[in-house]
Design an enzyme around this catalytic site. Structure first.
Site, PDB file in Angstrom:
ATOM      1  N   ASN A  12       0.866  -1.179   0.000  1.00 23.76           N
ATOM      2  CA  ASN A  12       0.000   0.000   0.000  1.00 23.76           C
ATOM      3  C   ASN A  12       0.902   1.228   0.000  1.00 23.76           C
ATOM      4  O   ASN A  12       1.512   1.560   1.006  1.00 23.76           O
ATOM      5  CB  ASN A  12      -0.881  -0.037   1.272  1.00 23.76           C
ATOM      6  CG  ASN A  12      -1.675   1.234   1.467  1.00 23.76           C
ATOM      7  OD1 ASN A  12      -1.787   2.062   0.560  1.00 23.76           O
ATOM      8  ND2 ASN A  12      -2.236   1.405   2.660  1.00 23.76           N
ATOM      9  N   TRP A  13       0.988   1.865  -1.156  1.00 23.15           N
ATOM     10  CA  TRP A  13       1.919   2.992  -1.291  1.00 23.15           C
ATOM     11  C   TRP A  13       1.374   4.277  -0.668  1.00 23.15           C
ATOM     12  O   TRP A  13       2.086   5.270  -0.580  1.00 23.15           O
ATOM     13  CB  TRP A  13       2.242   3.250  -2.761  1.00 23.15           C
ATOM     14  CG  TRP A  13       2.927   2.114  -3.465  1.00 23.15           C
ATOM     15  CD1 TRP A  13       3.276   0.876  -2.956  1.00 23.15           C
ATOM     16  CD2 TRP A  13       3.354   2.105  -4.836  1.00 23.15           C
ATOM     17  NE1 TRP A  13       3.881   0.111  -3.910  1.00 23.15           N
ATOM     18  CE2 TRP A  13       3.945   0.836  -5.082  1.00 23.15           C
ATOM     19  CE3 TRP A  13       3.297   3.032  -5.884  1.00 23.15           C
ATOM     20  CZ2 TRP A  13       4.467   0.491  -6.331  1.00 23.15           C
ATOM     21  CZ3 TRP A  13       3.813   2.695  -7.120  1.00 23.15           C
ATOM     22  CH2 TRP A  13       4.397   1.436  -7.339  1.00 23.15           C
ATOM     23  N   LYS A  14       0.107   4.270  -0.318  1.00 29.14           N
ATOM     24  CA  LYS A  14      -0.535   5.463   0.259  1.00 29.14           C
ATOM     25  C   LYS A  14      -0.321   6.671  -0.676  1.00 29.14           C
ATOM     26  O   LYS A  14      -0.272   6.499  -1.886  1.00 29.14           O
ATOM     27  CB  LYS A  14      -0.020   5.714   1.677  1.00 29.14           C
ATOM     28  CG  LYS A  14      -0.113   4.459   2.545  1.00 29.14           C
ATOM     29  CD  LYS A  14       0.126   4.722   3.995  1.00 29.14           C
ATOM     30  CE  LYS A  14       0.139   3.400   4.740  1.00 29.14           C
ATOM     31  NZ  LYS A  14       0.218   3.557   6.180  1.00 29.14           N
ATOM     32  N   HIS A  98      -9.272   1.158   5.211  1.00 27.88           N
ATOM     33  CA  HIS A  98      -7.972   1.284   5.883  1.00 27.88           C
ATOM     34  C   HIS A  98      -8.152   2.213   7.093  1.00 27.88           C
ATOM     35  O   HIS A  98      -8.956   3.145   7.046  1.00 27.88           O
ATOM     36  CB  HIS A  98      -6.944   1.860   4.901  1.00 27.88           C
ATOM     37  CG  HIS A  98      -5.546   1.824   5.435  1.00 27.88           C
ATOM     38  ND1 HIS A  98      -5.072   2.771   6.308  1.00 27.88           N
ATOM     39  CD2 HIS A  98      -4.543   0.939   5.247  1.00 27.88           C
ATOM     40  CE1 HIS A  98      -3.821   2.470   6.627  1.00 27.88           C
ATOM     41  NE2 HIS A  98      -3.476   1.365   6.001  1.00 27.88           N
ATOM     42  N   GLU A 100      -6.544   4.621   8.119  1.00 29.18           N
ATOM     43  CA  GLU A 100      -6.380   6.048   7.812  1.00 29.18           C
ATOM     44  C   GLU A 100      -7.650   6.615   7.191  1.00 29.18           C
ATOM     45  O   GLU A 100      -8.013   7.762   7.419  1.00 29.18           O
ATOM     46  CB  GLU A 100      -5.165   6.246   6.890  1.00 29.18           C
ATOM     47  CG  GLU A 100      -3.866   6.019   7.660  1.00 29.18           C
ATOM     48  CD  GLU A 100      -2.715   5.507   6.824  1.00 29.18           C
ATOM     49  OE1 GLU A 100      -2.769   5.577   5.590  1.00 29.18           O
ATOM     50  OE2 GLU A 100      -1.735   5.016   7.434  1.00 29.18           O
ATOM     51  N   GLU A 170      -5.047  -5.187  10.808  1.00 27.90           N
ATOM     52  CA  GLU A 170      -3.983  -4.195  11.007  1.00 27.90           C
ATOM     53  C   GLU A 170      -4.200  -3.483  12.333  1.00 27.90           C
ATOM     54  O   GLU A 170      -4.997  -2.540  12.402  1.00 27.90           O
ATOM     55  CB  GLU A 170      -4.013  -3.158   9.878  1.00 27.90           C
ATOM     56  CG  GLU A 170      -3.837  -3.735   8.500  1.00 27.90           C
ATOM     57  CD  GLU A 170      -3.259  -2.702   7.543  1.00 27.90           C
ATOM     58  OE1 GLU A 170      -2.185  -2.973   6.999  1.00 27.90           O
ATOM     59  OE2 GLU A 170      -3.852  -1.626   7.373  1.00 27.90           O
ATOM     60  N   GLY A 176       2.842   1.976  10.718  1.00 29.34           N
ATOM     61  CA  GLY A 176       3.778   3.087  10.524  1.00 29.34           C
ATOM     62  C   GLY A 176       4.528   3.474  11.784  1.00 29.34           C
ATOM     63  O   GLY A 176       5.159   4.519  11.845  1.00 29.34           O
ATOM     64  N   SER A 216       3.794  -2.525  10.233  1.00 28.81           N
ATOM     65  CA  SER A 216       5.262  -2.581  10.317  1.00 28.81           C
ATOM     66  C   SER A 216       5.840  -3.935   9.920  1.00 28.81           C
ATOM     67  O   SER A 216       6.777  -4.437  10.556  1.00 28.81           O
ATOM     68  CB  SER A 216       5.734  -2.166  11.718  1.00 28.81           C
ATOM     69  OG  SER A 216       5.316  -0.842  11.991  1.00 28.81           O
ATOM     70  N   GLY A 237       2.954  -1.252   4.287  1.00 28.43           N
ATOM     71  CA  GLY A 237       2.992   0.180   3.983  1.00 28.43           C
ATOM     72  C   GLY A 237       4.415   0.612   3.685  1.00 28.43           C
ATOM     73  O   GLY A 237       4.926   0.444   2.574  1.00 28.43           O
ATOM     74  N   GLY A 238       5.082   1.153   4.694  1.00 24.57           N
ATOM     75  CA  GLY A 238       6.415   1.747   4.531  1.00 24.57           C
ATOM     76  C   GLY A 238       7.405   0.897   3.741  1.00 24.57           C
ATOM     77  O   GLY A 238       8.078   1.404   2.840  1.00 24.57           O
TER      78      GLY A 238
HETATM   79  C1  PEP Z   1      -0.531   0.019   6.272  1.00 24.88           C
HETATM   80  O1  PEP Z   1      -0.699   1.215   6.249  1.00 24.88           O
HETATM   81  O2  PEP Z   1      -1.362  -0.735   5.731  1.00 24.88           O
HETATM   82  C2  PEP Z   1       0.658  -0.488   6.947  1.00 24.88           C
HETATM   83  C3  PEP Z   1       0.640  -1.712   7.397  1.00 24.88           C
HETATM   84  O3  PEP Z   1       1.729   0.375   7.078  1.00 24.88           O
HETATM   85  P1  PEP Z   1       3.207   0.009   7.656  1.00 24.88           P
HETATM   86  O4  PEP Z   1       3.631  -1.272   7.013  1.00 24.88           O
HETATM   87  O5  PEP Z   1       4.034   1.177   7.279  1.00 24.88           O
HETATM   88  O6  PEP Z   1       3.028  -0.146   9.142  1.00 24.88           O
END
Ligand code: PEP
Length: 255
Positions: A12-14, A98, A100, A170, A176, A216, A237-238
């Site tokens: 997920n590049w956001k 999500h 966010e 999640e 994040g 993460s 994500g990251g």
């Molecule tokens: C996400 O936003 O779906 C996520 C899991 O982010 P990260 O891997 O950066 O925690």
């Protein structure tokens, strides 16, 4: 890795990556992952990079996902993107609900459920996110929160559509933040979700649903998480923003 269900790992590049940056990232991923068939691999760029990425991954084993979708088919919904528009770029997966979007755009379980119906109606596959906050975990209400989100966000899906829906667990406190749920904590919630699906639907449907872990996920923890019996993939994500780390996550889960 010997899994009951095929792993599905999505990035997920956001709100990151211009078209040129997206192109570089995908080029790197393809160099590293061209030969991988055992894992379903998905990238979810921002809408503005879908056209570019779609071209680059034609005839490869990478698949395309979107980060959101309107529940409406067309019309006066300024700023929204419909299923048909996504399908023009061969999008196959859509992330819904999500944390966010729940936190910053006030998306509710009811809205996520309506969107999930629209995603299935377009023959796309939803990735429905659920997860508790730190306060909820510390006050011992994790299972209650997850049950409410699962029942609410998936309301109205029949068993066949449910089996073809991906759930992403999640924990909000792990997104994040660099804090990962321990494999034990994650497996416990995944097993809870599967038991819940068996009680809402039936054992067979629950057995078919893939449940991703997100929060993460990195090259150094992915394999241990994915080796848990009820963890069937990751939403990353990251670490999906760099070809090296996303490819390492995927490669670490092979065999
Ligand atoms: C996400 O936003 O779906 C996520 C899991 O982010 P990260 O891997 O950066 O925690």
């Amino acid at each position: 890795m010997n899994k009951e269900r095929k792993l599905v790992i999505a990035g997920n590049w956001k709100m990151n990556k211009t078209v040129a940056e997206a192109s570089d990232l995908v080029e790197g991923l393809l160099l590293d992952l061209k030969d991988v068939k055992e894992i379903d691999m998905v990238v979810c760029p921002p809408f503005t990079a879908l056209a570019q990425v779609s071209q680059q991954i034609l005839s490869t084993s990478l698949r395309l996902g979107a980060q959101n979708m309107s529940q409406h088919a067309s019309g006066a919904y300024t700023g929204e993107i419909s299923a048909q528009m996504l399908k023009e770029f061969s999008v196959r997966y859509v992330i819904l609900g999500h944390s966010e979007r729940r936190q910053f755009f006030h998306e509710t379980d009811e809205l996520v459920a309506i969107k999930a119906q629209a995603v299935h109606a377009a023959s796309l596959r939803p990735i429905v996110c659920v997860g508790e906050t730190l306060d909820e975990r510390e006050s011992g209400t994790t299972e209650k929160v997850i049950e409410t989100q699962v029942r609410g966000s998936l309301a109205g899906l029949d068993a066949a559509k449910m089996a073809d829906t991906i759930i992403a667990y999640e924990p909000v406190w792990a997104i994040g933040t660099g804090k990962t749920a321990s494999t034990g904590q994650a497996q416990e919630v995944h097993a809870f979700i599967r038991r819940l699906l068996a009680s809402i639907y039936d054992e067979n449907t629950a057995r078919l649903v893939r449940i991703q872990y997100g929060g993460s996920v990195k090259p150094n923890n992915a394999r241990e998480l994915m080796s848990q019996p009820d963890i069937d993939g990751a939403l990353v994500g990251g670490a999906s923003l760099e070809a090296r780390s996303f490819a390492q996550i995927i490669r670490s889960c092979l065999n």
